[in-house]
Write a protein that holds these residues in place. Structure first.
Motif, mmCIF file in Angstrom:
data_model
loop_
_atom_site.group_PDB
_atom_site.id
_atom_site.type_symbol
_atom_site.label_atom_id
_atom_site.label_comp_id
_atom_site.label_asym_id
_atom_site.label_seq_id
_atom_site.Cartn_x
_atom_site.Cartn_y
_atom_site.Cartn_z
ATOM 1 N N VAL A 337 3.630 -19.081 38.702
ATOM 2 C CA VAL A 337 4.658 -17.855 38.326
ATOM 3 C C VAL A 337 5.144 -17.752 37.033
ATOM 4 C CG1 VAL A 337 5.250 -17.564 40.720
ATOM 5 C CG2 VAL A 337 6.655 -19.245 39.173
ATOM 6 N N GLY A 338 5.022 -18.823 36.269
ATOM 7 C CA GLY A 338 5.589 -18.772 34.971
ATOM 8 C C GLY A 338 4.556 -18.127 33.894
ATOM 9 N N THR A 339 4.977 -17.472 32.841
ATOM 10 C CA THR A 339 4.199 -16.410 32.091
ATOM 11 C C THR A 339 3.063 -17.293 31.412
ATOM 12 O OG1 THR A 339 5.886 -16.815 30.319
ATOM 13 C CG2 THR A 339 6.065 -14.840 31.581
ATOM 14 N N ASP A 340 3.517 -18.554 31.062
ATOM 15 C CA ASP A 340 2.343 -19.425 30.345
ATOM 16 C C ASP A 340 1.507 -20.475 31.401
ATOM 17 O OD1 ASP A 340 3.344 -18.242 28.298
ATOM 18 O OD2 ASP A 340 3.992 -20.190 27.276
ATOM 19 N N PHE A 341 1.711 -20.195 32.760
ATOM 20 C CA PHE A 341 1.045 -21.060 33.524
ATOM 21 C C PHE A 341 -0.458 -21.130 33.347
ATOM 22 C CE2 PHE A 341 -0.518 -18.076 36.612
ATOM 23 C CZ PHE A 341 -1.766 -18.712 37.152
ATOM 24 N N ASN A 342 -1.006 -20.145 32.877
ATOM 25 C CA ASN A 342 -2.603 -20.114 32.798
ATOM 26 C C ASN A 342 -2.905 -19.607 31.329
ATOM 27 O OD1 ASN A 342 -1.918 -17.449 33.094
ATOM 28 N ND2 ASN A 342 -3.806 -17.063 34.467
ATOM 29 N N VAL A 343 -2.052 -20.093 30.431
ATOM 30 C CA VAL A 343 -2.153 -19.875 28.898
ATOM 31 C C VAL A 343 -2.651 -21.039 28.193
ATOM 32 C CG1 VAL A 343 -1.041 -19.100 26.844
ATOM 33 C CG2 VAL A 343 -0.439 -17.996 28.854
ATOM 34 N N THR A 344 -3.586 -21.012 27.482
ATOM 35 C CA THR A 344 -4.316 -21.911 26.651
ATOM 36 C C THR A 344 -3.856 -21.812 25.114
ATOM 37 O OG1 THR A 344 -6.069 -23.589 26.177
ATOM 38 C CG2 THR A 344 -6.695 -21.202 26.460
ATOM 39 N N ARG A 345 -3.498 -22.688 24.457
ATOM 40 C CA ARG A 345 -3.406 -22.715 22.949
ATOM 41 C C ARG A 345 -4.537 -23.339 22.087
ATOM 42 N NH1 ARG A 345 1.493 -21.744 25.312
ATOM 43 N NH2 ARG A 345 2.879 -19.897 24.382
ATOM 44 N N ALA A 346 -4.941 -24.520 22.894
ATOM 45 C CA ALA A 346 -5.679 -25.613 21.941
ATOM 46 C C ALA A 346 -7.167 -24.864 21.882
ATOM 47 C CB ALA A 346 -5.938 -26.440 22.982
ATOM 48 N N GLY A 347 -7.473 -24.783 20.384
ATOM 49 C CA GLY A 347 -8.661 -24.293 19.996
ATOM 50 C C GLY A 347 -9.988 -24.746 20.986
ATOM 51 N N ILE A 348 -9.890 -26.202 21.272
ATOM 52 C CA ILE A 348 -11.334 -26.503 21.884
ATOM 53 C C ILE A 348 -11.238 -26.078 23.420
ATOM 54 C CG2 ILE A 348 -10.019 -28.526 22.668
ATOM 55 C CD1 ILE A 348 -12.754 -30.000 22.281
ATOM 56 N N HIS A 349 -10.137 -26.004 24.026
ATOM 57 C CA HIS A 349 -10.001 -25.337 25.308
ATOM 58 C C HIS A 349 -10.517 -23.517 25.314
ATOM 59 C CE1 HIS A 349 -6.896 -28.208 26.921
ATOM 60 N NE2 HIS A 349 -7.837 -28.819 26.660
ATOM 61 N N ALA A 350 -9.911 -23.104 24.292
ATOM 62 C CA ALA A 350 -10.197 -21.819 24.293
ATOM 63 C C ALA A 350 -11.930 -21.233 24.066
ATOM 64 C CB ALA A 350 -9.503 -21.152 22.681
ATOM 65 N N ASP A 351 -12.297 -22.278 23.190
ATOM 66 C CA ASP A 351 -13.767 -22.236 23.113
ATOM 67 C C ASP A 351 -14.589 -22.681 24.398
ATOM 68 O OD1 ASP A 351 -16.422 -22.210 21.427
ATOM 69 O OD2 ASP A 351 -16.640 -24.136 21.780
ATOM 70 N N GLY A 352 -13.913 -23.310 25.296
ATOM 71 C CA GLY A 352 -14.592 -23.576 26.741
ATOM 72 C C GLY A 352 -14.272 -22.508 27.518
ATOM 73 N N ILE A 353 -13.212 -21.683 27.281
ATOM 74 C CA ILE A 353 -12.855 -20.570 28.231
ATOM 75 C C ILE A 353 -14.025 -19.441 27.648
ATOM 76 C CG2 ILE A 353 -11.262 -18.689 28.235
ATOM 77 C CD1 ILE A 353 -9.232 -20.943 28.714
ATOM 78 N N LEU A 369 -4.125 -14.076 42.022
ATOM 79 C CA LEU A 369 -2.867 -13.736 41.727
ATOM 80 C C LEU A 369 -2.721 -12.444 40.678
ATOM 81 C CD1 LEU A 369 -1.601 -17.497 41.037
ATOM 82 C CD2 LEU A 369 -1.024 -15.978 42.659
ATOM 83 N N GLY A 370 -3.513 -12.056 40.403
ATOM 84 C CA GLY A 370 -3.512 -10.921 39.267
ATOM 85 C C GLY A 370 -2.881 -11.255 38.105
ATOM 86 N N ARG A 371 -3.541 -12.540 37.702
ATOM 87 C CA ARG A 371 -2.976 -13.081 36.407
ATOM 88 C C ARG A 371 -4.149 -13.611 35.673
ATOM 89 N NH1 ARG A 371 2.224 -15.185 36.164
ATOM 90 N NH2 ARG A 371 1.477 -15.987 34.364
ATOM 91 N N PRO A 372 -4.755 -12.831 34.722
ATOM 92 C CA PRO A 372 -6.157 -13.113 34.073
ATOM 93 C C PRO A 372 -5.696 -14.317 33.264
ATOM 94 C CG PRO A 372 -5.318 -11.081 33.322
ATOM 95 C CD PRO A 372 -4.527 -11.309 34.461
ATOM 96 N N VAL A 373 -6.700 -15.219 32.880
ATOM 97 C CA VAL A 373 -6.370 -16.411 32.219
ATOM 98 C C VAL A 373 -6.001 -15.841 30.571
ATOM 99 C CG1 VAL A 373 -8.781 -16.592 31.618
ATOM 100 C CG2 VAL A 373 -7.289 -18.369 31.169
ATOM 101 N N VAL A 374 -5.039 -16.563 30.025
ATOM 102 C CA VAL A 374 -4.872 -15.831 28.751
ATOM 103 C C VAL A 374 -4.952 -16.844 27.673
ATOM 104 C CG1 VAL A 374 -2.792 -14.993 27.256
ATOM 105 C CG2 VAL A 374 -2.969 -14.204 29.921
ATOM 106 N N VAL A 375 -5.494 -16.378 26.422
ATOM 107 C CA VAL A 375 -5.468 -17.457 25.301
ATOM 108 C C VAL A 375 -4.279 -16.918 24.305
ATOM 109 C CG1 VAL A 375 -6.951 -18.374 23.636
ATOM 110 C CG2 VAL A 375 -8.013 -18.068 25.626
ATOM 111 N N ALA A 376 -3.401 -18.127 24.091
ATOM 112 C CA ALA A 376 -2.614 -17.577 22.696
ATOM 113 C C ALA A 376 -3.203 -18.051 21.464
ATOM 114 C CB ALA A 376 -1.420 -18.487 23.123
#
Length: 453
Positions: A337-353, A369-376
């Motif tokens: 439910v948190g705004t950042d629960f599926n947010v990634t900030r790490a570059g290596i994780h973003a590359d995987g996503i 959940l109607g919450r797409p994965v998000v990359v910051a």
């Protein structure tokens, strides 16, 4: 189930048992092991009950009547007649609460059923009868801390008072749900077992269920196998099932999160024979809070392998309602439910996503959940992070996805790098990135608008 042959009698002690070897007040509580391994006993049917309007409401400014009814509607929509969210409980002490409960009852929903909560007081019971509510919780504190220090009574006087109230409820056709407050500091064999045994006799005579809510009031329950009672979750539930012969359908666990164990303890109660787990939405409750309803939905999903026909996206809608209407701030990293629960900030994780979001996302959060994965996007994101942000933010799929080597991504990265060279420390906002995307790749905006129309 084999009947227990030993007849446990009330131990009406003169001196209270505060278990000071386990709970030395000047020190952190102790966990004592006896290494007794108890068998799991998962009931065929397990449920979630809700205390958002009762225990949850005690720890924050009271909900308005309109908010109570709207949240109740959300719970019904979330359950979607699956029967998983079986009941919710209400205070009846104010005109506002009674009116809200009446409106919710008039909705005619089967799930969640409207129940109430009262003190061990016959005057309170009249409120339940007048409202026409079929089941009520009754506060029945069971540790010597409460019996001797709060109630200033003996164990026998306390038990007689509780039994008298339960009998009065049965005489009025009301199902008692006995809230055994502070059970994880109680003398289980000297008070809890003989008391519950009497309740079960009374239930059999009246042919009306008497439910037992085991209340871990201070979050002292421990989920490890081989732990001694009174702190053992397994021991308490196993004892209620096998010594007191309480049917699983009549056993409920109510936990608090003082030692970070509320979800694990609740799941353990399910696994060892309790059919119901009491929760509140977002875990809102006294001190560190109750067991989060949304957490137990996902525990249910993992244990049972499904959530029947529940509408899990309503969890997101309800969380947004709490933020916008109730003005409750949900911690950003709260699971599900948190705004950042599926947010990634790490570059290596973003590359995987960027390659496949399954690599770093817990499940399809967009679908469920109607919450797409998000990359910051920050100074550490790199091209992969920026491309992943574009793809996830605009929900680009398959051939529409933008690659990290796309020259237009380089343009955005140059702007981002310049921001941090100039001394910026915060992440790049979505609104800023939207402006950049609209300039360098307007077709992405156009495709998004086409899908929306």
């Amino acid at each position: 189930m084999k009947k227990c042959s030993y007849d446990y009698k009330l131990n009406n002690v003169n001196d209270p048992n505060f278990y000071k070897d386990i709970f030395p007040y000047e020190e952190v509580p102790k966990i004592v092991f006896n290494n007794i391994q108890l068998p799991m006993d998962l009931p065929d049917n397990i449920y979630i009950t809700d205390t958002t309007f009762r225990d949850g409401q005690q720890s924050m400014p009271p909900y308005t009547s309109r908010e109570i009814v709207r949240i109740f509607d959300y719970l019904h929509e979330l359950d979607n007649n699956s029967g998983i969210i079986k009941q919710t409980e209400f205070f009846l002490y104010t005109k506002k609460d009674r009116k809200a409960a009446e409106v919710c009852m008039e909705r005619g929903y089967e799930f969640p059923e409207v129940t109430s909560w009262i003190r061990a007081d016959k005057e309170d019971l009249k409120l339940v009868k007048d409202m026409g509510i079929k089941e009520t919780g009754m506060l029945m504190s069971c540790s010597d801390y409460h019996i001797f220090k709060k109630l200033k009574m003996t164990r026998k006087e306390t038990m007689d008072m509780y039994l008298d109230l339960a009998r009065e409820a049965l005489n009025n056709g009301i199902r008692p749900r006995c809230h055994l407050e502070d059970i994880t500091r109680a003398d289980f064999y000297g008070f809890v077992v003989p008391f519950v045994n009497e309740l079960m006799k009374m239930s059999k005579e009246a042919n009306i269920p008497i439910k037992i809510r085991a209340c871990d009031t201070l979050g002292l329950g421990v989920s490890y196998n081989g732990v001694e009672i009174p702190r053992s979750v397994q021991g308490i539930i196993h004892g209620l099932r096998n010594i007191c012969e309480v049917p699983s359908e009549w056993i409920e666990w109510h936990g608090h999160n003082d030692f970070y164990g509320v979800v694990t303890n609740s799941s353990t109660a399910w696994l060892y024979g309790a059919s119901s787990i009491n929760t509140s939405f977002l875990g809102i409750g006294e001190r560190t809070g109750n067991c989060p309803l949304e957490a137990m939905i996902f525990e249910y999903a993992q244990i049972k392998g499904n959530t029947k026909n529940m509408k899990l996206h309503v969890i997101t809608e309800l969380a947004e309602y709490f933020e916008k209407e109730v003005k409750y701030s949900v911690p950003v990293r709260t699971p599900f439910v948190g705004t950042d629960f599926n947010v990634t900030r790490a570059g290596i994780h973003a590359d995987g996503i960027l390659k496949d979001e399954e690599i770093y996302n817990i499940f399809d959060t967009d679908k469920i959940l109607g919450r797409p994965v998000v990359v910051a996007v920050s100074q550490y994101s790199g091209r992969a992070g920026i491309a992943a942000w574009v793809n996830t933010y605009y929900r680009l799929k398959d051939e529409d996805k933008v690659h990290k080597n796309d020259p237009r991504i380089d343009q955005i990265k140059m702007w981002v790098d310049e921001q941090y060279r100039a001394g910026r420390t915060s992440v790049i906002g979505n609104n800023e990135l939207e402006l950049l995307v609209s300039k360098v790749m307007p077709e992405v905006i156009e495709k998004t608008e086409e899908r929306a129309s």
